[in-house]
Design a protein around this motif. Sequence first.
Motif, PDB file in Angstrom:
ATOM      1  N   THR A 134      22.902  31.665 -11.169  1.00  0.00           N
ATOM      2  CA  THR A 134      23.945  32.684 -11.293  1.00  0.00           C
ATOM      3  C   THR A 134      24.826  32.725 -10.060  1.00  0.00           C
ATOM      4  O   THR A 134      24.333  32.812  -8.930  1.00  0.00           O
ATOM      5  N   THR A 135      26.118  32.655 -10.269  1.00  0.00           N
ATOM      6  CA  THR A 135      27.109  32.824  -9.212  1.00  0.00           C
ATOM      7  C   THR A 135      27.804  34.153  -9.430  1.00  0.00           C
ATOM      8  O   THR A 135      28.181  34.469 -10.572  1.00  0.00           O
ATOM      9  N   THR A 136      27.954  34.937  -8.382  1.00  0.00           N
ATOM     10  CA  THR A 136      28.533  36.271  -8.528  1.00  0.00           C
ATOM     11  C   THR A 136      29.726  36.472  -7.599  1.00  0.00           C
ATOM     12  O   THR A 136      29.918  35.727  -6.631  1.00  0.00           O
ATOM     13  N   VAL A 137      30.491  37.491  -7.910  1.00  0.00           N
ATOM     14  CA  VAL A 137      31.521  38.001  -7.004  1.00  0.00           C
ATOM     15  C   VAL A 137      31.183  39.459  -6.736  1.00  0.00           C
ATOM     16  O   VAL A 137      30.962  40.247  -7.667  1.00  0.00           O
ATOM     17  N   VAL A 138      31.103  39.810  -5.472  1.00  0.00           N
ATOM     18  CA  VAL A 138      30.693  41.148  -5.052  1.00  0.00           C
ATOM     19  C   VAL A 138      31.773  41.735  -4.155  1.00  0.00           C
ATOM     20  O   VAL A 138      32.380  41.017  -3.342  1.00  0.00           O
ATOM     21  N   ALA A 139      31.998  43.029  -4.273  1.00  0.00           N
ATOM     22  CA  ALA A 139      32.978  43.692  -3.409  1.00  0.00           C
ATOM     23  C   ALA A 139      32.405  43.839  -2.003  1.00  0.00           C
ATOM     24  O   ALA A 139      31.234  44.169  -1.822  1.00  0.00           O
ATOM     25  N   ALA A 140      33.231  43.549  -1.011  1.00  0.00           N
ATOM     26  CA  ALA A 140      32.837  43.819   0.366  1.00  0.00           C
ATOM     27  C   ALA A 140      32.880  45.328   0.592  1.00  0.00           C
ATOM     28  O   ALA A 140      33.288  46.106  -0.283  1.00  0.00           O
ATOM     29  N   PRO A 146      38.941  46.770   2.913  1.00  0.00           N
ATOM     30  CA  PRO A 146      39.530  47.108   1.604  1.00  0.00           C
ATOM     31  C   PRO A 146      40.171  45.896   0.943  1.00  0.00           C
ATOM     32  O   PRO A 146      40.848  45.092   1.595  1.00  0.00           O
ATOM     33  N   GLY A 147      39.890  45.740  -0.347  1.00  0.00           N
ATOM     34  CA  GLY A 147      40.495  44.659  -1.114  1.00  0.00           C
ATOM     35  C   GLY A 147      39.840  43.305  -0.932  1.00  0.00           C
ATOM     36  O   GLY A 147      40.315  42.320  -1.489  1.00  0.00           O
ATOM     37  N   VAL A 148      38.728  43.247  -0.189  1.00  0.00           N
ATOM     38  CA  VAL A 148      38.054  41.968   0.037  1.00  0.00           C
ATOM     39  C   VAL A 148      36.926  41.793  -0.975  1.00  0.00           C
ATOM     40  O   VAL A 148      36.105  42.709  -1.171  1.00  0.00           O
ATOM     41  N   VAL A 149      36.877  40.652  -1.618  1.00  0.00           N
ATOM     42  CA  VAL A 149      35.774  40.322  -2.513  1.00  0.00           C
ATOM     43  C   VAL A 149      35.074  39.076  -1.974  1.00  0.00           C
ATOM     44  O   VAL A 149      35.685  38.260  -1.282  1.00  0.00           O
ATOM     45  N   VAL A 150      33.786  38.954  -2.303  1.00  0.00           N
ATOM     46  CA  VAL A 150      32.978  37.867  -1.759  1.00  0.00           C
ATOM     47  C   VAL A 150      32.391  37.042  -2.894  1.00  0.00           C
ATOM     48  O   VAL A 150      31.716  37.574  -3.781  1.00  0.00           O
ATOM     49  N   LEU A 151      32.652  35.742  -2.853  1.00  0.00           N
ATOM     50  CA  LEU A 151      32.024  34.796  -3.781  1.00  0.00           C
ATOM     51  C   LEU A 151      30.640  34.473  -3.234  1.00  0.00           C
ATOM     52  O   LEU A 151      30.512  33.921  -2.138  1.00  0.00           O
ATOM     53  N   VAL A 152      29.606  34.827  -3.999  1.00  0.00           N
ATOM     54  CA  VAL A 152      28.229  34.695  -3.521  1.00  0.00           C
ATOM     55  C   VAL A 152      27.578  33.485  -4.182  1.00  0.00           C
ATOM     56  O   VAL A 152      27.390  33.448  -5.410  1.00  0.00           O
ATOM     57  N   GLY A 153      27.231  32.493  -3.378  1.00  0.00           N
ATOM     58  CA  GLY A 153      26.613  31.293  -3.909  1.00  0.00           C
ATOM     59  C   GLY A 153      25.198  31.537  -4.388  1.00  0.00           C
ATOM     60  O   GLY A 153      24.386  32.140  -3.684  1.00  0.00           O
ATOM     61  N   GLY A 154      24.898  31.050  -5.588  1.00  0.00           N
ATOM     62  CA  GLY A 154      23.568  31.172  -6.157  1.00  0.00           C
ATOM     63  C   GLY A 154      22.872  29.835  -6.299  1.00  0.00           C
ATOM     64  O   GLY A 154      21.850  29.727  -6.975  1.00  0.00           O
ATOM     65  N   VAL A 193      39.654  36.826  -0.211  1.00  0.00           N
ATOM     66  CA  VAL A 193      38.382  36.304  -0.718  1.00  0.00           C
ATOM     67  C   VAL A 193      37.578  35.734   0.450  1.00  0.00           C
ATOM     68  O   VAL A 193      38.112  35.022   1.301  1.00  0.00           O
ATOM     69  N   GLN A 194      36.289  36.074   0.471  1.00  0.00           N
ATOM     70  CA  GLN A 194      35.346  35.479   1.413  1.00  0.00           C
ATOM     71  C   GLN A 194      34.250  34.763   0.629  1.00  0.00           C
ATOM     72  O   GLN A 194      34.107  34.951  -0.581  1.00  0.00           O
ATOM     73  N   VAL A 195      33.465  33.962   1.326  1.00  0.00           N
ATOM     74  CA  VAL A 195      32.397  33.200   0.689  1.00  0.00           C
ATOM     75  C   VAL A 195      31.079  33.484   1.399  1.00  0.00           C
ATOM     76  O   VAL A 195      30.995  33.361   2.632  1.00  0.00           O
ATOM     77  N   LYS A 263      43.563  31.797   3.576  1.00  0.00           N
ATOM     78  CA  LYS A 263      42.896  32.824   4.372  1.00  0.00           C
ATOM     79  C   LYS A 263      41.416  32.997   4.013  1.00  0.00           C
ATOM     80  O   LYS A 263      40.752  33.895   4.519  1.00  0.00           O
ATOM     81  N   VAL A 264      40.899  32.147   3.129  1.00  0.00           N
ATOM     82  CA  VAL A 264      39.493  32.244   2.743  1.00  0.00           C
ATOM     83  C   VAL A 264      38.607  31.870   3.926  1.00  0.00           C
ATOM     84  O   VAL A 264      38.820  30.843   4.580  1.00  0.00           O
ATOM     85  N   VAL A 265      37.609  32.721   4.199  1.00  0.00           N
ATOM     86  CA  VAL A 265      36.658  32.477   5.293  1.00  0.00           C
ATOM     87  C   VAL A 265      35.254  32.783   4.794  1.00  0.00           C
ATOM     88  O   VAL A 265      35.061  33.355   3.709  1.00  0.00           O
ATOM     89  N   PHE A 266      34.257  32.400   5.597  1.00  0.00           N
ATOM     90  CA  PHE A 266      32.888  32.764   5.272  1.00  0.00           C
ATOM     91  C   PHE A 266      32.661  34.245   5.564  1.00  0.00           C
ATOM     92  O   PHE A 266      33.174  34.781   6.557  1.00  0.00           O
ATOM     93  N   ALA A 267      31.889  34.895   4.726  1.00  0.00           N
ATOM     94  CA  ALA A 267      31.545  36.296   4.922  1.00  0.00           C
ATOM     95  C   ALA A 267      30.647  36.435   6.150  1.00  0.00           C
ATOM     96  O   ALA A 267      29.825  35.552   6.424  1.00  0.00           O
ATOM     97  N   PRO A 268      30.765  37.521   6.890  1.00  0.00           N
ATOM     98  CA  PRO A 268      29.921  37.703   8.077  1.00  0.00           C
ATOM     99  C   PRO A 268      28.455  37.929   7.734  1.00  0.00           C
ATOM    100  O   PRO A 268      27.582  37.779   8.588  1.00  0.00           O
ATOM    101  N   GLY A 269      28.159  38.249   6.496  1.00  0.00           N
ATOM    102  CA  GLY A 269      26.795  38.470   6.049  1.00  0.00           C
ATOM    103  C   GLY A 269      26.800  38.764   4.567  1.00  0.00           C
ATOM    104  O   GLY A 269      27.861  38.887   3.944  1.00  0.00           O
ATOM    105  N   PRO A 270      25.634  38.873   3.960  1.00  0.00           N
ATOM    106  CA  PRO A 270      25.590  39.174   2.525  1.00  0.00           C
ATOM    107  C   PRO A 270      26.321  40.477   2.217  1.00  0.00           C
ATOM    108  O   PRO A 270      26.132  41.481   2.912  1.00  0.00           O
ATOM    109  N   PRO A 271      27.174  40.488   1.208  1.00  0.00           N
ATOM    110  CA  PRO A 271      27.935  41.697   0.883  1.00  0.00           C
ATOM    111  C   PRO A 271      27.041  42.786   0.308  1.00  0.00           C
ATOM    112  O   PRO A 271      26.015  42.508  -0.317  1.00  0.00           O
ATOM    113  N   THR A 272      27.445  44.039   0.510  1.00  0.00           N
ATOM    114  CA  THR A 272      26.635  45.181   0.068  1.00  0.00           C
ATOM    115  C   THR A 272      27.307  46.008  -1.026  1.00  0.00           C
ATOM    116  O   THR A 272      26.737  46.987  -1.496  1.00  0.00           O
TER     117      THR A 272
END
Length: 461
Positions: A134-140, A146-154, A193-195, A263-272
């Motif tokens: 499962t691959t998800t997109v989670v709100a930061a 504000p307005g940042v979403v995170v693509l979470v690798g599964g 978008v972050q990853v 402007k896509v960058v890696f997320a600083p940590g798992p999104p909450t």
Amino acid sequence: MGPSRWRRSTHAMVAASVVALVAVVVAVVAVFTTGGNTGNAQVPAARPPAAANPGVVPVSDSAGAPTAAGVAAALAGPVADPNLGDVTGRISDAKTGEQFWEQRAGMPMLPASTNKMLTTGAALLTLARDERLTTTVVAADQTRQPGVVVLVGGGDPILSAAPPGEETWYRGAARISDLAGQVRKSGITVMAVQVDNSLFSGPDFAPGWDPADISGGDIAPIQSVMIDAGRTQPTTDESRRSTTPALDAGRALATALGVDPAKVVFAPGPPTGRQLASVQSAPLIERLGQMMNASDNVMAETIGREVAKATGRPLSFAGGVDAVTSKLASAGIDMTGATLVDSSGLSVLDRLTAKTLDEVVGAAAGPNQPAMRPLLDLLPIAGGSGTLSDRFLTGDVKTSSAGWLRAKTGSLTAINSLAGIVTDASGRVLTFAFISNDAGPMGRIAIDALAGTLRTCGCGA
């Protein structure tokens, strides 16, 4: 990858319950009849075409087994081919496990992609056949970002950026477009978008891999989210791969959402934040089939990590290897001499024995590990599918191994390996494994001739 060109890395219980698919195709030539007097020629009458009569025919319990002496005599010529270089091997009876022939089968050798048979066997023993990623997109955190979403690798490497309605290289692949559609429906106004690439641990490039194989199309850094297994041309098998596959996936999502992909960058940590979207991969059995047929290195590495996760090990190269080898050892397969650093066989540091490879095939064919049985169906068919589609096609069609032999291939420069099953001329199913190192320029042809001899050899004396 498929062995379509030479480069550093190119890409049933036995007896009554092991079956051979026999498709009998009859070519019918119209038969014309004439009278005794050429002046009174009759109208040519064509017989109706005979219908093909394909069937699934059980292997006979009474099929005669070869003898060790007979096999040794038949292989004496092919095994002496200097193009084989340093060759090891073993041949056994699929029904009984009896060994008919071996040549230094316990000697660790560089196996190339036959290593993927271990990954497949362990996955079948560990995971459900319908297992999906499962691959998800989670709100930061919308207060801080504000307005940042995170693509979470599964762990799914074959998420596709292909637009809706366009074919993907991998059957059943999840799509970026579906994630984007769900995000748009969530109501959030996306600004960036972050990853999150944190699922996998350790290095993303294995020891003994050649960085040139990225541009060569054989591999990409193994990251927990990728698009089209890192291909820069998503529907081209020989496409070069990317050095930044996870960020590429994030950029594809950003593009689909209409925000700046630069402007896509890696997320600083798992999104909450809350989950906004999710997609699932094809089931495991589908992914294993594609991995084995195309000898896909990226898929092999991520499936190795699935086995690691299911067995409580780190999702890394070392964790995958430990999980795979431990699972097979617990199934009774002799792992002596196995020194592996990856799950694909691409590394020049990998070592396996022909004995281990033959035992993996034997476990799939025999009665004691039914969960491994699908491995036989996943093997490419000589002259018919996958990396064997263009092999075993020469010579007399009546004695050809095409359609009668199934095997996993392995190819690196001066390295050839082949392990699988074949039905011999007596109707007996044999397992085999051959590994050739320091091979000559015709090494692949030589190893095919070695395996092909088993088809034509009754070897009963």
